[in-house]
Scaffold this active site. Structure first.
Site, PDB file in Angstrom:
ATOM      1  N   ARG B 191       0.816  -1.225   0.000  1.00 21.67           N
ATOM      2  CA  ARG B 191       0.000   0.000   0.000  1.00 21.67           C
ATOM      3  C   ARG B 191       0.849   1.275   0.000  1.00 21.67           C
ATOM      4  O   ARG B 191       0.388   2.336   0.407  1.00 21.67           O
ATOM      5  CB  ARG B 191      -0.977   0.017   1.169  1.00 21.67           C
ATOM      6  CG  ARG B 191      -1.950  -1.154   1.166  1.00 21.67           C
ATOM      7  CD  ARG B 191      -3.152  -0.913   2.079  1.00 21.67           C
ATOM      8  NE  ARG B 191      -3.984  -2.104   2.132  1.00 21.67           N
ATOM      9  CZ  ARG B 191      -3.888  -3.044   3.070  1.00 21.67           C
ATOM     10  NH1 ARG B 191      -3.003  -2.918   4.034  1.00 21.67           N
ATOM     11  NH2 ARG B 191      -4.674  -4.085   3.044  1.00 21.67           N
ATOM     12  N   LYS B 213       2.340  11.199 -11.834  1.00 22.05           N
ATOM     13  CA  LYS B 213       1.424  10.324 -12.569  1.00 22.05           C
ATOM     14  C   LYS B 213       2.133   9.000 -12.824  1.00 22.05           C
ATOM     15  O   LYS B 213       3.195   8.962 -13.434  1.00 22.05           O
ATOM     16  CB  LYS B 213       1.030  10.947 -13.903  1.00 22.05           C
ATOM     17  CG  LYS B 213      -0.106  11.927 -13.810  1.00 22.05           C
ATOM     18  CD  LYS B 213      -0.640  12.236 -15.204  1.00 22.05           C
ATOM     19  CE  LYS B 213      -1.788  13.206 -15.166  1.00 22.05           C
ATOM     20  NZ  LYS B 213      -2.292  13.483 -16.535  1.00 22.05           N
ATOM     21  N   GLU B 255       7.429  16.979 -26.172  1.00 18.87           N
ATOM     22  CA  GLU B 255       6.895  17.521 -24.918  1.00 18.87           C
ATOM     23  C   GLU B 255       7.502  18.887 -24.597  1.00 18.87           C
ATOM     24  O   GLU B 255       6.857  19.736 -23.992  1.00 18.87           O
ATOM     25  CB  GLU B 255       7.156  16.553 -23.746  1.00 18.87           C
ATOM     26  CG  GLU B 255       6.583  15.148 -23.919  1.00 18.87           C
ATOM     27  CD  GLU B 255       5.069  15.046 -23.738  1.00 18.87           C
ATOM     28  OE1 GLU B 255       4.406  16.090 -23.565  1.00 18.87           O
ATOM     29  OE2 GLU B 255       4.555  13.920 -23.795  1.00 18.87           O
ATOM     30  N   LYS B 297       6.482  22.331 -15.745  1.00 19.68           N
ATOM     31  CA  LYS B 297       5.733  21.180 -15.226  1.00 19.68           C
ATOM     32  C   LYS B 297       5.504  21.318 -13.722  1.00 19.68           C
ATOM     33  O   LYS B 297       4.395  21.107 -13.225  1.00 19.68           O
ATOM     34  CB  LYS B 297       6.499  19.885 -15.520  1.00 19.68           C
ATOM     35  CG  LYS B 297       5.838  18.631 -14.965  1.00 19.68           C
ATOM     36  CD  LYS B 297       4.969  17.933 -15.974  1.00 19.68           C
ATOM     37  CE  LYS B 297       4.277  16.707 -15.404  1.00 19.68           C
ATOM     38  NZ  LYS B 297       4.429  15.522 -16.235  1.00 19.68           N
ATOM     39  N   GLU B 307      -5.136  16.879 -11.292  1.00 19.65           N
ATOM     40  CA  GLU B 307      -5.713  17.177 -12.603  1.00 19.65           C
ATOM     41  C   GLU B 307      -7.205  17.465 -12.551  1.00 19.65           C
ATOM     42  O   GLU B 307      -8.011  16.790 -13.185  1.00 19.65           O
ATOM     43  CB  GLU B 307      -5.417  16.021 -13.589  1.00 19.65           C
ATOM     44  CG  GLU B 307      -5.673  16.427 -15.029  1.00 19.65           C
ATOM     45  CD  GLU B 307      -5.093  15.448 -16.051  1.00 19.65           C
ATOM     46  OE1 GLU B 307      -3.891  15.137 -15.940  1.00 19.65           O
ATOM     47  OE2 GLU B 307      -5.818  15.027 -16.950  1.00 19.65           O
ATOM     48  N   ARG B 311      -3.911  21.111 -14.846  1.00 17.32           N
ATOM     49  CA  ARG B 311      -2.943  20.077 -15.212  1.00 17.32           C
ATOM     50  C   ARG B 311      -3.285  19.384 -16.526  1.00 17.32           C
ATOM     51  O   ARG B 311      -2.402  18.890 -17.230  1.00 17.32           O
ATOM     52  CB  ARG B 311      -2.813  19.046 -14.080  1.00 17.32           C
ATOM     53  CG  ARG B 311      -1.762  18.005 -14.395  1.00 17.32           C
ATOM     54  CD  ARG B 311      -1.377  17.167 -13.197  1.00 17.32           C
ATOM     55  NE  ARG B 311      -0.348  16.233 -13.596  1.00 17.32           N
ATOM     56  CZ  ARG B 311       0.389  15.518 -12.768  1.00 17.32           C
ATOM     57  NH1 ARG B 311       0.216  15.623 -11.478  1.00 17.32           N
ATOM     58  NH2 ARG B 311       1.303  14.699 -13.220  1.00 17.32           N
ATOM     59  N   ASN B 315      -1.688  17.867 -21.428  1.00 20.62           N
ATOM     60  CA  ASN B 315      -2.029  16.798 -22.366  1.00 20.62           C
ATOM     61  C   ASN B 315      -2.335  17.317 -23.770  1.00 20.62           C
ATOM     62  O   ASN B 315      -2.985  16.618 -24.549  1.00 20.62           O
ATOM     63  CB  ASN B 315      -3.214  15.993 -21.833  1.00 20.62           C
ATOM     64  CG  ASN B 315      -2.790  15.059 -20.716  1.00 20.62           C
ATOM     65  OD1 ASN B 315      -1.902  14.252 -20.892  1.00 20.62           O
ATOM     66  ND2 ASN B 315      -3.409  15.206 -19.561  1.00 20.62           N
ATOM     67  N   HIS B 318      -2.286  14.927 -26.621  1.00 19.69           N
ATOM     68  CA  HIS B 318      -2.182  13.567 -26.084  1.00 19.69           C
ATOM     69  C   HIS B 318      -3.430  12.726 -26.329  1.00 19.69           C
ATOM     70  O   HIS B 318      -3.350  11.502 -26.373  1.00 19.69           O
ATOM     71  CB  HIS B 318      -1.875  13.606 -24.579  1.00 19.69           C
ATOM     72  CG  HIS B 318      -0.443  13.942 -24.265  1.00 19.69           C
ATOM     73  ND1 HIS B 318       0.160  15.090 -24.710  1.00 19.69           N
ATOM     74  CD2 HIS B 318       0.507  13.259 -23.573  1.00 19.69           C
ATOM     75  CE1 HIS B 318       1.419  15.117 -24.274  1.00 19.69           C
ATOM     76  NE2 HIS B 318       1.656  14.020 -23.589  1.00 19.69           N
ATOM     77  N   HIS B 322      -2.671   9.424 -27.825  1.00 12.40           N
ATOM     78  CA  HIS B 322      -2.965   8.144 -27.180  1.00 12.40           C
ATOM     79  C   HIS B 322      -3.755   7.234 -28.119  1.00 12.40           C
ATOM     80  O   HIS B 322      -3.574   6.014 -28.129  1.00 12.40           O
ATOM     81  CB  HIS B 322      -3.755   8.356 -25.888  1.00 12.40           C
ATOM     82  CG  HIS B 322      -2.925   8.878 -24.752  1.00 12.40           C
ATOM     83  ND1 HIS B 322      -3.465   9.210 -23.539  1.00 12.40           N
ATOM     84  CD2 HIS B 322      -1.597   9.103 -24.649  1.00 12.40           C
ATOM     85  CE1 HIS B 322      -2.498   9.640 -22.733  1.00 12.40           C
ATOM     86  NE2 HIS B 322      -1.364   9.592 -23.389  1.00 12.40           N
ATOM     87  N   HIS B 335       6.077   7.467 -27.816  1.00 12.58           N
ATOM     88  CA  HIS B 335       5.061   8.362 -27.249  1.00 12.58           C
ATOM     89  C   HIS B 335       5.155   9.768 -27.850  1.00 12.58           C
ATOM     90  O   HIS B 335       4.151  10.346 -28.286  1.00 12.58           O
ATOM     91  CB  HIS B 335       5.223   8.409 -25.726  1.00 12.58           C
ATOM     92  CG  HIS B 335       4.303   9.368 -25.032  1.00 12.58           C
ATOM     93  ND1 HIS B 335       2.931   9.259 -25.086  1.00 12.58           N
ATOM     94  CD2 HIS B 335       4.558  10.478 -24.272  1.00 12.58           C
ATOM     95  CE1 HIS B 335       2.376  10.247 -24.390  1.00 12.58           C
ATOM     96  NE2 HIS B 335       3.343  10.992 -23.887  1.00 12.58           N
TER      97      HIS B 335
END
Lengths: 434, 434
Positions: B191, B213, B255, B297, B307, B311, B315, B318, B322, B335
């Protein structure tokens, strides 16, 4: 790279109990400080936990299940606080659930045993008068042996295929296994969505649904993979216990007994008078035991959400118990059955250390036997099985196994790595084969 | 249970670009409020991000790599704040890593390509003068197609077999895939245990290692399973870029370009002058681009860790990207390559909506081409592939797909579901087969 070893010293001689009482720690490791937890006082409980029946309707309370207001125990965690609703017929009070559903899509995670009993009722409670919400469900196989990554993936598959987005709500409908898996799925899906617990066993109603511990088992250890992730609410409909098998009923009582032993002597004494009533599912006795257990759990979790100290005491008997579950095979024994045997072992070790009176040993054995719970591990468990599995327990810190042990009068315990290793060895030898 | 559908209206007619500029939202859904983000001001950046070279030694800075103090960018997240160390030769400065290792056991997670280059060096940095620490390592196969649950389980297997406890530290040594997987493993193991990021690609140094993330892919969508989980520190040793393949180099620059477009026009203009220097791995240019990217960032993450709005602007490109990665097969395109084509599509759509000037369209195309990045998706991508994959994007809320689009002068963007669906259709048709 150096080999990693866990220090669980193996003694080759049998030491008499009397000698053990006066032995000093010889482990050679510097243990972390012992955390000592006195019996909880009512005032502490009262200051952290707000409990009591709250009138939700204008009309006077009736005996009808559908309109009896729930008892509410609040888990106080700042902006992650949430209520536990406890009462009969709460699944018929749709507003309780609906007020905690945000977004338009709900995924109910349940199992093959619970689905035929309560899935339709749950969907009805989520959707009645609430046409904007659509409900999907995923029905998992039943049992601790399915609390694994393969089964968890079925939840993600269903969530993605159903195009559930970040505003969706996951609902756990079932016992501890379902709650732990659904909670971990909710914590991980899209990096976190809301979830609600609807526990349907004593075990989950008094313990596992409260406090945000979620996760799955690994073949080498129980609950090794998971997250601390709090639900939006916990809804305990005590009517769901009417369909619970007797063995599951007894299993849950092991955790009820635990609260008495670690912090609530009055509650333990109440249990000694009422254990048969609980087994017979007397509604008033069950309602009281669930409420008082949740109050104890909520109080502990509010003070130590991430288990840096106090919260670990809720694991009395669990280190031995997890070893039984892992070593004997997940699902062979119910969690509470393993915890019962583990509790007897922890109590035995506490006595060997000279930390408790023998009357406590006898009372613990007696109440667990009356609850129809095992007080020794399965015969196939060996000392080395216990040691190897306990070495990967989550409470090991820098190689030192810390345990929850009773110390002092009834209702007091410690969480410590500062104990004589020979007492642990003696307990393991007394309860299992070499 | 009602079927779940995502509203991505399919237009059967081709609308001229001019008409599109004046079209109103006809979706029939009530979109969430548009969040508009002006170009960042230096003063904002300065108030949230503390950046600058910090002298760690008493002697004056030398040109020797081993003694050059790092630039430090602080990610300000209250009690989860952490530093990003940026500089050449930082893996030779063992105190930087060692100050963030708590407990006695470390697990380095890396891959088959990075391990032969930097694993020994990393273990040396972790252990030199630090005999109490033992280091285990797990070497995963290389590539986005292994960013899955099966590969993640190898990390858990190794951690449990090595008896790593809650005080252990996981170290991610590699690119974005390694960082995301190691971070999610650290978030979930027992955990949650500590972790450290040592990114070795431009992509991970300027973006993915910063901000917490973490996660893995599902066959139906990228990064669908994960956690927000912050590292103890990020150590960017720019010397590791000396071994980076050219294609990976270019991928990371997608990026870098993103930060300029969404919030830092001055930085974009600097890139227009220096893109060839970056591709040629000019150390000063790279150091500046990494520092400025991390500052951007860190500033965004400090304001919106989970987010809820701002935030999401990170993206840009993205959602389209994606879809390319998922539809074309994980690992076929890097990517950053997918993000580059996705950025061109987002910019095209912004222009079709009348939100930006055509000079921005041209400048974006130009800089990405100079960076040797693709500016159109793979030919095999179809409109319906884009739509079905984008429908499960994490930025969908209650069925509405929200996008990051440019609006206004260079350096300004919006995150919104309030756009004309026909502009999206037109962009998809312009860039892919029906």
């Amino acid at each position: 790279m150096a080999a990693n070893t866990i220090s669980l010293s193996i003694s080759s001689t049998v030491t008499s109990q009397k000698t053990l009482h006066s032995l000093q720690n010889r482990g050679g490791l510097i243990p972390p400080p012992t955390l000592s937890f006195p019996k909880s006082s009512s005032s502490t409980t009262r200051s952290r936990v707000r409990a009591g029946p709250i009138q939700l309707m204008n009309e006077p309370a009736k005996r009808s299940m559908a309109t009896t207001p729930p008892t509410i125990v609040e888990v106080d965690l700042g902006n992650r606080s949430y209520p536990i609703y406890i009462g009969a017929g709460l699944l018929d009070q749709s507003h309780l659930l609906q007020r905690h559903v945000h977004g338009k899509k709900v995924l109910v995670v349940t199992n093959e045993r619970v689905a035929p009993l309560y899935l339709d009722k749950t969907i009805h409670a989520l959707t009645i008068g609430n046409p904007n919400v659509t409900v999907e469900s995923v029905i998992l196989p039943d049992g601790e042996k399915y609390k694994d990554m393969d089964t968890l993936m079925k939840v993600f598959d269903k969530a993605i295929e159903s195009r559930l987005d970040r505003r969706s709500t996951f609902v756990a409908l079932g016992g501890g296994v379902i709650g732990d898996m659904c909670g971990y799925a909710a914590a991980s899906y899209l990096r976190g969505v809301n979830f609600i617990q609807i526990p349907t066993t004593v075990m989950s109603q008094v313990d596992s649904s409260v406090g945000g511990k979620t996760g799955i088992n690994h073949r080498l250890g129980k609950n090794m993979i998971g997250a601390f992730y709090q639900p939006q609410c916990v809804l305990v409909d005590t009517d769901t216990l009417n369909t619970l098998p007797d063995r599951e009923m007894a299993s849950g009582l092991a955790e009820v007994v635990k609260y008495g032993l670690i912090r609530d002597a009055d509650f333990f004494e109440w249990q000694e008078k009422n254990i048969e009533a609980l087994l017979a599912r007397d509604p008033a006795a069950l309602a009281y035991a669930i409420k008082r257990s949740c109050e104890n759990k909520a109080d502990v979790v509010s003070q130590d959400e991430k288990e840096s100290g106090l919260r670990a005491t809720l694991n009395l008997g669990h280190t031995f118990g997890h070893a039984i579950e892992t070593g004997f095979g997940y699902g062979e024994w119910l969690h509470g059955e393993a915890v019962a045997a583990g509790t007897v072992m922890a109590v035995d070790m506490s006595y060997r250390l000279g930390w408790i009176d023998d009357s406590i040993v006898e009372r613990v054995n007696s109440i667990l036997k009356r609850a129809k719970l095992p007080t020794t591990p399965p015969e196939s468990m060996t000392v080395s099985m216990f040691k190897s599995i306990m070495a990967v327990d989550k409470k090991v810190a820098d190689g030192l196994l810390r345990l929850i042990l009773l110390k002092g009068p009834l209702g007091n315990c410690v969480f410590t790595g500062d104990y004589d290793r020979e007492a642990l060895d003696a307990t393991l030898r007394a309860f299992s084969k070499s």
